[in-house]
Write a protein that holds these residues in place. Structure first.
Motif, PDB file in Angstrom:
ATOM      1  N   ASP A 114       0.619  -1.480   0.281  1.00  0.00           N
ATOM      2  CA  ASP A 114      -0.071  -0.082  -0.392  1.00  0.00           C
ATOM      3  C   ASP A 114       0.969   1.403  -0.684  1.00  0.00           C
ATOM      4  O   ASP A 114       1.049   1.853  -0.833  1.00  0.00           O
ATOM      5  CB  ASP A 114      -1.422   0.199   1.125  1.00  0.00           C
ATOM      6  N   GLU A 115       1.920   1.173   0.715  1.00  0.00           N
ATOM      7  CA  GLU A 115       2.766   2.455   1.074  1.00  0.00           C
ATOM      8  C   GLU A 115       3.811   2.619  -0.160  1.00  0.00           C
ATOM      9  O   GLU A 115       3.958   3.651  -0.844  1.00  0.00           O
ATOM     10  CB  GLU A 115       4.150   1.971   1.825  1.00  0.00           C
ATOM     11  N   LEU A 116       3.812   1.255  -1.163  1.00  0.00           N
ATOM     12  CA  LEU A 116       4.607   1.501  -2.296  1.00  0.00           C
ATOM     13  C   LEU A 116       3.307   2.462  -3.652  1.00  0.00           C
ATOM     14  O   LEU A 116       3.879   3.367  -4.198  1.00  0.00           O
ATOM     15  CB  LEU A 116       5.228  -0.178  -2.686  1.00  0.00           C
ATOM     16  N   MET A 117       2.880   1.919  -3.413  1.00  0.00           N
ATOM     17  CA  MET A 117       1.630   2.350  -4.679  1.00  0.00           C
ATOM     18  C   MET A 117       1.151   3.648  -3.985  1.00  0.00           C
ATOM     19  O   MET A 117       1.014   4.459  -5.437  1.00  0.00           O
ATOM     20  CB  MET A 117       0.063   1.548  -4.423  1.00  0.00           C
ATOM     21  N   LYS A 118       1.180   3.583  -2.905  1.00  0.00           N
ATOM     22  CA  LYS A 118       0.934   5.632  -2.568  1.00  0.00           C
ATOM     23  C   LYS A 118       1.494   5.989  -3.092  1.00  0.00           C
ATOM     24  O   LYS A 118       1.637   7.644  -3.635  1.00  0.00           O
ATOM     25  CB  LYS A 118       0.343   5.778  -0.971  1.00  0.00           C
ATOM     26  N   LEU A 119       2.716   5.823  -2.641  1.00  0.00           N
ATOM     27  CA  LEU A 119       4.409   6.254  -3.606  1.00  0.00           C
ATOM     28  C   LEU A 119       4.351   6.740  -5.004  1.00  0.00           C
ATOM     29  O   LEU A 119       4.103   7.851  -5.330  1.00  0.00           O
ATOM     30  CB  LEU A 119       5.709   5.892  -3.136  1.00  0.00           C
ATOM     31  N   VAL A 120       3.741   5.865  -5.758  1.00  0.00           N
ATOM     32  CA  VAL A 120       3.707   5.631  -7.216  1.00  0.00           C
ATOM     33  C   VAL A 120       2.937   6.686  -7.680  1.00  0.00           C
ATOM     34  O   VAL A 120       3.281   7.296  -8.735  1.00  0.00           O
ATOM     35  CB  VAL A 120       3.476   4.525  -7.760  1.00  0.00           C
ATOM     36  N   LYS A 121       1.767   6.285  -7.146  1.00  0.00           N
ATOM     37  CA  LYS A 121       1.034   7.126  -7.047  1.00  0.00           C
ATOM     38  C   LYS A 121       1.013   8.869  -6.849  1.00  0.00           C
ATOM     39  O   LYS A 121       0.406   9.382  -7.916  1.00  0.00           O
ATOM     40  CB  LYS A 121      -0.703   7.498  -6.948  1.00  0.00           C
ATOM     41  N   GLU A 122       1.635   9.094  -5.747  1.00  0.00           N
ATOM     42  CA  GLU A 122       1.836  10.789  -5.061  1.00  0.00           C
ATOM     43  C   GLU A 122       2.817  11.290  -7.076  1.00  0.00           C
ATOM     44  O   GLU A 122       2.647  11.960  -7.329  1.00  0.00           O
ATOM     45  CB  GLU A 122       2.630  10.911  -3.687  1.00  0.00           C
ATOM     46  N   ARG A 123       3.428  10.515  -7.095  1.00  0.00           N
ATOM     47  CA  ARG A 123       4.871  10.828  -8.688  1.00  0.00           C
ATOM     48  C   ARG A 123       4.358  11.304  -9.291  1.00  0.00           C
ATOM     49  O   ARG A 123       4.835  12.262  -9.901  1.00  0.00           O
ATOM     50  CB  ARG A 123       6.210   9.756  -8.112  1.00  0.00           C
ATOM     51  N   ARG A 124       3.318  10.038  -9.796  1.00  0.00           N
ATOM     52  CA  ARG A 124       2.215  10.376 -11.311  1.00  0.00           C
ATOM     53  C   ARG A 124       1.972  11.991 -11.108  1.00  0.00           C
ATOM     54  O   ARG A 124       2.252  12.618 -12.023  1.00  0.00           O
ATOM     55  CB  ARG A 124       1.832   9.417 -11.415  1.00  0.00           C
ATOM     56  N   LYS A 125       1.846  12.383  -9.956  1.00  0.00           N
ATOM     57  CA  LYS A 125       0.807  13.885 -10.225  1.00  0.00           C
ATOM     58  C   LYS A 125       1.646  14.886 -10.515  1.00  0.00           C
ATOM     59  O   LYS A 125       2.988  15.124 -10.237  1.00  0.00           O
ATOM     60  CB  LYS A 125       0.408  13.960  -8.382  1.00  0.00           C
TER      61      LYS A 125
END
Length: 125
Positions: A114-125
């Motif tokens: 979940d934390e990795l996915m959250k990091l990836v999503k934040e970086r995409r923005k």
């Protein structure tokens, strides 16, 4: 941050103490928190601190008979620098390679994923 250079492990140990204390610090504080644990004598600690001054990691000032030290490099900046160099040197600047190597053969918890996915999503923005 491009002025940063890798520091030896002994100097990094000094910086960890510097970063966890409120500046300015004295040699006495460093000795109390690290020197005794490492069995370092005061001249060794002073020598390491002076090297850190020369490298631009610390600033020193004379206050009466005592010398004080103030960090010029933050822990966050140094860790970012070291991690970036590690990923560049050992993983060809590939974060994916780094993560794959780090988690090879280990089970990722749901929380980690979940934390990795959250990091990836934040970086995409």
């Amino acid at each position: 941050m491009s002025r940063l250079k890798k520091i030896p492990d002994a100097e990094f140990e000094i910086m960890k103490v510097v970063w966890t204390n409120e500046p300015p610090l004295t040699t006495k504080i460093i000795m109390e928190q690290l020197g005794n644990e490492k069995k370092w004598k005061a001249p060794t600690v002073i020598s390491l601190m002076l090297r850190l001054v020369e490298r631009g990691f610390l600033k020193t000032e004379k206050k009466g008979k005592e010398r004080t030290y103030i960090p010029l490099v933050t822990k966050e900046d140094y860790l970012k620098f070291e991690t970036g160099n590690f990923i560049k040197q050992y993983h060809g600047n590939s974060f994916t390679s780094f993560v794959n190597t780090f988690y090879a053969g280990k089970e990722l918890s749901e929380k980690d994923m979940d934390e990795l996915m959250k990091l990836v999503k934040e970086r995409r923005k």
